[in-house]
Design a protein around this motif. Structure first.
Motif, mmCIF file in Angstrom:
data_model
loop_
_atom_site.group_PDB
_atom_site.id
_atom_site.type_symbol
_atom_site.label_atom_id
_atom_site.label_comp_id
_atom_site.label_asym_id
_atom_site.label_seq_id
_atom_site.Cartn_x
_atom_site.Cartn_y
_atom_site.Cartn_z
ATOM 1 N N GLN A 48 0.820 -1.073 0.155
ATOM 2 C CA GLN A 48 -0.148 0.102 -0.047
ATOM 3 C C GLN A 48 0.982 1.025 -0.029
ATOM 4 O OE1 GLN A 48 -3.845 -0.099 0.314
ATOM 5 N NE2 GLN A 48 -3.210 -1.636 -0.928
ATOM 6 N N GLU A 49 1.712 1.225 -0.875
ATOM 7 C CA GLU A 49 2.883 2.303 -0.886
ATOM 8 C C GLU A 49 3.011 3.006 -2.301
ATOM 9 O OE1 GLU A 49 6.331 0.799 1.997
ATOM 10 O OE2 GLU A 49 6.689 0.673 0.074
ATOM 11 N N ILE A 50 3.024 4.318 -2.206
ATOM 12 C CA ILE A 50 3.034 5.074 -3.398
ATOM 13 C C ILE A 50 4.566 5.666 -3.362
ATOM 14 C CG2 ILE A 50 2.199 7.158 -4.516
ATOM 15 C CD1 ILE A 50 -0.299 6.821 -2.972
ATOM 16 N N THR A 51 5.297 5.525 -4.273
ATOM 17 C CA THR A 51 6.632 5.938 -4.513
ATOM 18 C C THR A 51 6.576 7.181 -5.748
ATOM 19 O OG1 THR A 51 7.766 4.176 -3.662
ATOM 20 C CG2 THR A 51 9.024 5.910 -4.877
ATOM 21 N N VAL A 52 6.984 8.488 -5.122
ATOM 22 C CA VAL A 52 6.946 9.261 -6.203
ATOM 23 C C VAL A 52 8.329 10.086 -6.351
ATOM 24 C CG1 VAL A 52 5.933 11.701 -6.879
ATOM 25 C CG2 VAL A 52 4.604 10.249 -5.527
ATOM 26 N N SER A 53 8.885 9.956 -7.560
ATOM 27 C CA SER A 53 10.468 10.544 -7.687
ATOM 28 C C SER A 53 10.473 11.305 -8.895
ATOM 29 C CB SER A 53 11.209 9.440 -7.708
ATOM 30 O OG SER A 53 10.823 8.453 -8.612
ATOM 31 N N LYS A 54 11.529 12.239 -8.811
ATOM 32 C CA LYS A 54 12.047 12.885 -10.028
ATOM 33 C C LYS A 54 13.376 13.697 -9.652
ATOM 34 C CE LYS A 54 10.894 16.405 -13.447
ATOM 35 N NZ LYS A 54 9.743 17.243 -13.955
ATOM 36 N N GLU A 55 14.313 13.191 -10.413
ATOM 37 C CA GLU A 55 15.716 13.553 -10.228
ATOM 38 C C GLU A 55 16.062 13.335 -8.951
ATOM 39 O OE1 GLU A 55 15.605 17.766 -11.020
ATOM 40 O OE2 GLU A 55 15.282 17.509 -13.241
ATOM 41 N N GLN A 56 16.659 13.965 -8.059
ATOM 42 C CA GLN A 56 17.241 13.918 -6.906
ATOM 43 C C GLN A 56 16.280 13.505 -5.643
ATOM 44 O OE1 GLN A 56 18.094 16.679 -8.039
ATOM 45 N NE2 GLN A 56 20.110 16.889 -8.758
ATOM 46 N N ASN A 57 15.113 13.781 -5.850
ATOM 47 C CA ASN A 57 13.969 13.746 -4.936
ATOM 48 C C ASN A 57 13.217 12.564 -4.978
ATOM 49 O OD1 ASN A 57 14.387 16.142 -3.466
ATOM 50 N ND2 ASN A 57 13.549 17.512 -4.983
ATOM 51 N N LYS A 58 12.917 11.893 -3.963
ATOM 52 C CA LYS A 58 11.946 10.750 -3.710
ATOM 53 C C LYS A 58 11.067 10.796 -2.431
ATOM 54 C CE LYS A 58 13.455 6.480 -2.969
ATOM 55 N NZ LYS A 58 14.272 5.001 -3.446
ATOM 56 N N ILE A 59 9.824 10.455 -2.420
ATOM 57 C CA ILE A 59 9.175 10.211 -1.329
ATOM 58 C C ILE A 59 8.247 8.999 -1.401
ATOM 59 C CG2 ILE A 59 7.325 11.723 -2.061
ATOM 60 C CD1 ILE A 59 7.088 12.802 0.912
ATOM 61 N N ILE A 60 8.297 8.417 -0.570
ATOM 62 C CA ILE A 60 7.439 7.222 -0.451
ATOM 63 C C ILE A 60 6.275 7.474 0.902
ATOM 64 C CG2 ILE A 60 7.361 4.598 0.256
ATOM 65 C CD1 ILE A 60 10.260 4.423 -0.349
ATOM 66 N N LEU A 61 5.152 7.266 0.315
ATOM 67 C CA LEU A 61 3.778 7.383 1.239
ATOM 68 C C LEU A 61 3.138 5.997 1.205
ATOM 69 C CD1 LEU A 61 3.410 10.399 -0.728
ATOM 70 C CD2 LEU A 61 3.047 11.230 1.437
ATOM 71 N N THR A 62 2.606 5.953 2.560
ATOM 72 C CA THR A 62 1.723 4.688 2.797
ATOM 73 C C THR A 62 0.170 5.247 3.065
ATOM 74 O OG1 THR A 62 3.556 3.576 3.624
ATOM 75 C CG2 THR A 62 1.591 2.394 4.260
ATOM 76 N N ILE A 63 -0.481 4.249 2.371
ATOM 77 C CA ILE A 63 -2.060 4.607 2.549
ATOM 78 C C ILE A 63 -2.398 4.391 3.807
ATOM 79 C CG2 ILE A 63 -4.445 3.975 1.885
ATOM 80 C CD1 ILE A 63 -2.700 5.217 -0.448
ATOM 81 N N GLY A 64 -3.048 5.456 4.464
ATOM 82 C CA GLY A 64 -3.553 5.438 5.779
ATOM 83 C C GLY A 64 -2.488 5.854 6.990
ATOM 84 N N LYS A 65 -1.258 6.139 6.559
ATOM 85 C CA LYS A 65 -0.248 6.474 7.594
ATOM 86 C C LYS A 65 0.245 7.828 7.191
ATOM 87 C CE LYS A 65 1.786 1.858 8.253
ATOM 88 N NZ LYS A 65 2.706 0.813 8.356
ATOM 89 N N LYS A 66 0.610 8.561 8.746
ATOM 90 C CA LYS A 66 0.973 9.783 8.594
ATOM 91 C C LYS A 66 2.505 9.670 8.741
ATOM 92 C CE LYS A 66 -3.074 11.984 10.444
ATOM 93 N NZ LYS A 66 -3.582 12.680 11.501
ATOM 94 N N THR A 67 3.253 8.899 8.411
ATOM 95 C CA THR A 67 4.829 8.807 8.096
ATOM 96 C C THR A 67 5.075 8.700 6.773
ATOM 97 O OG1 THR A 67 4.815 6.608 8.698
ATOM 98 C CG2 THR A 67 5.174 8.110 10.479
ATOM 99 N N ALA A 68 6.113 9.351 6.402
ATOM 100 C CA ALA A 68 6.712 9.140 4.970
ATOM 101 C C ALA A 68 8.298 8.926 5.026
ATOM 102 C CB ALA A 68 6.304 10.239 4.159
ATOM 103 N N ILE A 69 8.858 8.254 3.908
ATOM 104 C CA ILE A 69 10.165 8.166 3.715
ATOM 105 C C ILE A 69 10.696 9.213 2.609
ATOM 106 C CG2 ILE A 69 12.268 6.945 3.119
ATOM 107 C CD1 ILE A 69 10.523 4.354 4.221
ATOM 108 N N TRP A 70 11.296 10.219 3.067
ATOM 109 C CA TRP A 70 11.722 11.330 1.974
ATOM 110 C C TRP A 70 13.333 11.240 1.902
ATOM 111 C CZ3 TRP A 70 11.685 17.224 3.342
ATOM 112 C CH2 TRP A 70 12.067 17.859 2.218
#
Length: 349
Positions: free
Chosen positions: A30-52
């Motif tokens: 249930q993870e969404i990974t969004v990235s472009k160039e040097q930036n990447k963020i991983i968000l999880t459905i229903g969670k208020k933490t992310a990996i940036w």
């Protein structure tokens, strides 16, 4: 709109379609990974933490899924991707200058989610002054992944006419509404449309100098209503997938703004008379409204559109041209064949 509140969201597909980000969905995690160039963020459905960028961060709002569409809080995307966005009140969108071309992200509140029914129909009676006006309404969810807008030209040939139902049927559209004004009473056999028409990204009918309002939409269903003058700017941006020029403008930013004379209208049928009418509007939360009424003045039609929830609205051709088709039958039967039409496609999930 206060994006700092973290209560506004963007459908995830617009990050890839408009901003050209790489977006990956891991259904199991249930993870969404969004990235472009040097930036990447991983968000999880229903969670208020992310990996940036390999660091765990707290976010004030959790991503969610509704109707098969994933939404992420726009505030975290602005911060993580360092997005210089500006709020566009007229379209309820955030505008990002992506190179030379602006990109627009439709923003919604947590309360506004994609309906399980992308298209709904109803009849509703509106009180306008001392008059009651009965309207037939189709409402289309523009954020639904199953919806696509289009434009039909009768027989794919400018100057000819066809039934609204046949135009919808041959194009496999689930719904259709009459489009621009045209030379319905021509004695030459050629019934040319009036106003600009854009079909599948191509301008198929031109009307230089015409200041009447234009319904404009992109391939990803971002709809706006602009003047004839501003339409030239939209065409140069090369993002117009479909357009129909008709008018007059009825509602602008949630207020009635009817001034047909300034748009170039001279016919009493538009200026003062009452008659059958068609109108198209868009709500502040990205729903398209198609409305027909059996009898109203243009000023009364504007009040109907405002009460129906339109934040922006304009008229289309009316009188005997007024027609609305849905799922194989007429909700409003036009009294003649038409030059062109607005189409609604609905795919099966």
């Amino acid at each position: 709109m206060d994006t700092k509140s973290n209560r506004t969201y963007v459908p995830i597909r617009y990050l890839s379609e408009q901003l050209k980000y790489s977006v990956a969905w891991n259904e199991q995690a249930q993870e969404i990974t969004v990235s472009k160039e040097q930036n990447k963020i991983i968000l999880t459905i229903g969670k208020k933490t992310a990996i940036w960028n390999d660091n765990t961060i707290q976010v004030d709002a959790a991503p969610f899924v509704r109707g098969g569409v994933a939404y992420v809080p726009i505030r975290v995307m602005i911060d993580a991707m360092n997005l210089p966005l500006e709020w566009d009140k007229s379209g309820s969108t955030l505008v990002f200058q992506n190179g030379e071309q602006p990109s627009k992200l439709p923003i919604i509140s947590l309360d506004r989610v994609v309906s399980s029914q992308p298209i709904t129909k109803k009849q509703q009676t509106f009180n306008v002054g001392q008059k009651q006006i009965k309207a037939t309404i189709l409402q289309i969810d523009l954020l639904s992944k199953d919806i696509q807008l289009g434009v039909a030209v009768a027989n794919n040939k400018i100057g000819t006419v066809d039934s609204l139902k046949h135009m919808a049927t041959v194009n496999n559209a689930v719904a259709a509404m009459n489009g621009t004004y045209f030379a319905a009473y021509s004695n030459t056999g050629i019934q040319n449309p009036f106003g600009y028409i854009v079909q599948n990204g191509t301008v198929v009918n031109k009307s230089p100098g015409d200041n009447r309002s234009v319904l404009v939409f992109t391939k990803d269903n971002q709809v706006e209503i602009v003047s004839g003058k501003d339409f030239q700017i939209r065409v140069k941006e090369e993002q117009v997938y479909g357009a129909l020029q008709a008018g007059p403008r009825l509602v602008t930013n949630g207020k009635v703004t009817v001034d047909p004379a300034t748009e170039g209208f001279r016919d009493p049928k538009i200026l003062t008379n009452s008659g059958a009418r068609s109108a198209v509007g868009v709500t502040k939360d990205h729903k398209l409204i198609l409305v027909t009424v059996p009898g109203a003045k243009v000023t009364e039609l504007a009040q109907v559109m405002l009460q129906a929830g339109a934040y922006q609205a304009m008229g289309l051709d009316g009188g005997a041209s007024s027609g609305l088709y849905y799922q194989g039958s007429y909700l409003t039967s036009p009294g003649r064949e038409l030059s062109n039409a607005l189409l609604i496609y609905q795919s099966k999930s």
